[in-house]
Write an enzyme that holds these catalytic residues in place. Structure first.
Site, short mmCIF file in Angstrom:
data_model
loop_
_atom_site.label_atom_id
_atom_site.label_comp_id
_atom_site.label_asym_id
_atom_site.label_seq_id
_atom_site.Cartn_x
_atom_site.Cartn_y
_atom_site.Cartn_z
N CYS A 78 0.81 -1.22 0.00
CA CYS A 78 0.00 0.00 0.00
C CYS A 78 0.84 1.27 0.00
CB CYS A 78 -0.92 0.02 1.21
SG CYS A 78 -1.79 -1.51 1.47
N CYS A 133 -14.78 0.85 5.19
CA CYS A 133 -13.70 0.13 4.50
C CYS A 133 -13.47 0.73 3.12
CB CYS A 133 -14.11 -1.33 4.31
SG CYS A 133 -14.70 -2.14 5.82
N ILE A 158 -11.72 -2.04 -3.34
CA ILE A 158 -10.65 -2.56 -4.20
C ILE A 158 -10.75 -1.81 -5.53
CG2 ILE A 158 -9.93 -4.62 -5.48
CD1 ILE A 158 -11.14 -6.13 -2.88
N HIS A 189 -8.28 2.46 -3.83
CA HIS A 189 -6.92 2.14 -3.38
C HIS A 189 -6.26 1.10 -4.29
CE1 HIS A 189 -3.55 1.46 -0.86
NE2 HIS A 189 -4.03 0.52 -0.09
#
Ligand code: ZN
Lengths: 162, 391
Positions: B87, B211, B214, B338
């Site tokens: 990340c 959250c 993806i 992300h």
């Protein structure tokens, strides 16, 4: 028709390579951890020179850099600090949700974040005792000379004490 | 030789669940980056660092940097390599580019980061994340995707400091409101506190809007030595003032503290010291809001508020526009998405724009900006400090 040793052609490549570690001595110098696991023992390596007990087990001590390591038994029972229950996002191969994890105090050795099996949702609470639970996972079809040998594998989670 | 280093151009592809391949997104990001600064001739770029974590798995491509160089039309002669720190791959590439220019090893370095994470089989991404943690130990415990880890962090933080679910909700509402104004972000719609509080359960206490998603996409940034930068941009110069990156554990059993992130404090201290900046002097920040609880703890461990007060700090609007340190002004990970290697570069790009004064949602008179990434099992932290003035 399948080609011996090439497990991708048997549809098994991912389960043998991806989910769990390689445990045979040809592919892992700490293979004894898994041998002991099969006996129901939870072990790590202790440094004979400085006394450090690194986990996961090591070939070299990360504190004094000695390679003079010995296997020792660690507790197989711990105390739950807190619990999480995963409803969405459980990876393939880990069963149906919820997948339960607990932060477990392993009798002062380490605080481990562990998968809890044989446990119902909502069952486990802070202060409960959990114990080591060892289970079989998919074997690896490993090429040994011209033969293909199925290498048995195990892995571990913890489960509530009855 | 010890030179000052500036950020002179940045751009990103559209982020989201995208049609296309990894190499398509790198081209889109490069095009946006070149369009951001027409004075820059890409042929003069003498270094390329590419940030990508899952390239071997989801694009089946290693040796990625020369491929990206070929596709984006640059011919590096001082460095052409890939950087991987999951990340934080992107911000790691920025640090390395900064160091190369500062030391005189290169003059103009492009950093490009991105991923194609969605594959024709959607379960792949849940499954392949077993490689993100210590595979042999934490992976075997089913700890691939990180929600159980951050749910435990949130539970412990709530227990210890009285942080509330509504505090978490404030972060999602803020970052989704910001991303709705960012045309490149994955999420183009804001969410209300009511929607957030009744979101689908993921891992209690984390629900859907706690959250980050993806994401497919890429981003690019170009760094240059100050003397080159003066000729290569007509916008205000933005300097990298200081950096820090720290790791104190990897496997979960070796995590020293679940609610105070020791490696973050170390990385932040390094960056603040080198930058000669006090936390209270940071005007705008992009922090790693992979989960709402992350942004709350980051406010504390970056020194923006006292330990344990992060939830109350965000609920009070102190990290929103008009507060002490507006955070994730472009939507953050919760709003933009992300694509691992792209995130640090997106953060650097938004800080560059804030300090230049041309951000979509501008923080007035921003002079000092900060970016923060965490990576893995909260096991490495990366902090960069940017400024309109040199350190
Ligand atoms: Zn030792």
């Amino acid at each position: 028709m399948s080609t011996p040793g090439i497990s991708i052609l048997e549809g098994k490549y991912m389960v043998t390579m991806d989910l769990f570690p390689q445990q045979s001595k040809e592919f892992n110098q700490i293979y004894e951890f898994y041998e002991y696991l099969k006996e129901g023992r939870f072990t790590t390596t202790k440094c004979k020179d400085c006394g450090s007990e690194p986990f996961p087990p090591r070939v070299m001590c990360p504190d004094c850099y000695s390679t003079n390591m010995e296997w020792i038994d660690w507790p197989t029972v711990g105390t739950v600090i807190d619990v999480t229950e995963e409803a969405v996002g459980v990876p393939l191969g880990f069963g149906k949700p919820p997948m339960i994890h607990a932060l477990v105090d392993l009798d002062g050795k380490r605080t481990l974040f562990l998968r809890i099996i044989n446990c119902n949702a909502g069952q486990l609470k802070s202060g409960d005792k959990v114990k080591l639970s060892v289970f079989d996972v998919d074997p690896v079809p490993q090429e040994v000379g011209r033969e293909v040998v199925q290498i048995a594998r195990v892995f571990y989670a913890f489960e509530p004490m009855k | 030789m010890d030179r000052n280093v500036c950020v002179i151009a940045g751009g990103m592809s559209k982020w989201g669940v995208r049609d296309g391949s990894q190499r398509d997104f790198f081209q889109e990001a490069a095009k946006a980056c070149y369009d951001d600064n027409p004075l820059l001739n890409p042929k003069e770029i003498d270094g390329l660092l590419v940030a990508s974590a899952y390239t071997e798995r989801t694009s089946y491509q290693t040796h990625l940097a020369p491929l990206v160089a070929e596709y984006v039309g640059v011919k590096p002669k001082n460095i052409c390599a890939r950087v991987e720190l999951l990340c934080a791959s992107g911000s790691s590439a920025i640090i390395l580019a900064f160091a190369m220019i500062k030391s005189g090893q290169a003059d103009i370095v492009m950093v490009a980061g991105g991923e194609k994470l969605y594959t024709p089989q959607k379960w792949e991404v849940f499954y392949s994340e077993l490689a993100s943690v210590d595979h042999d130990w934490d992976g075997g415990q089913g700890l691939g995707l990180p929600p159980p880890v951050f749910a435990m962090v949130a539970k412990q933080h709530m227990l210890k400091y009285g942080t509330k679910k509504e505090h978490l909700g404030t972060v999602s509402v803020k970052n989704r409101r910001n991303s709705a104004k960012n045309p490149k972000a994955q999420f183009q719609t804001p969410v209300t506190m009511e929607e957030v509080m009744s979101g689908r359960m993921i891992v209690p206490p984390l629900t859907l809007y706690d959250c980050c998603p993806i994401t497919d996409g890429a981003a690019c940034l170009v760094l240059a030595a100050e003397d080159k930068a003066k000729d290569l941009t007509d916008k205000p110069l933005v300097y990298i003032r200081g950096t820090g990156q720290a790791s104190v554990n990897n496997m979960s059993g070796n995590m020293p503290n679940w609610t105070t992130w020791e490696a973050l404090k170390i990385a932040a201290h390094q960056a603040y010291s080198k930058a000669k900046v006090d936390p209270k002097e940071v005007n705008v920040a992009m922090t790693h809001d992979c989960f709402t609880i992350s942004e709350i703890i980051e406010m504390e461990d970056l020194g923006f508020c006292e330990k344990g007060e992060g939830g109350f700090f965000v609920a009070d609007g102190q990290n929103d526009f008009g507060g002490q340190v507006p955070t994730n002004t472009d939507g953050g990970l919760l709003g933009c998405g992300h694509p691992f290697g792209g995130t640090g570069i997106r953060q650097g790009m938004e800080v560059m724009r804030q300090l230049r004064g041309d951000a979509v949602q501008q923080v007035p008179n921003a002079m000092t900006g900060l970016t923060h990434n965490l990576s893995g099992f909260i096991s490495a932290h990366t902090v960069l400090i940017y400024g309109r003035e040199v350190a």
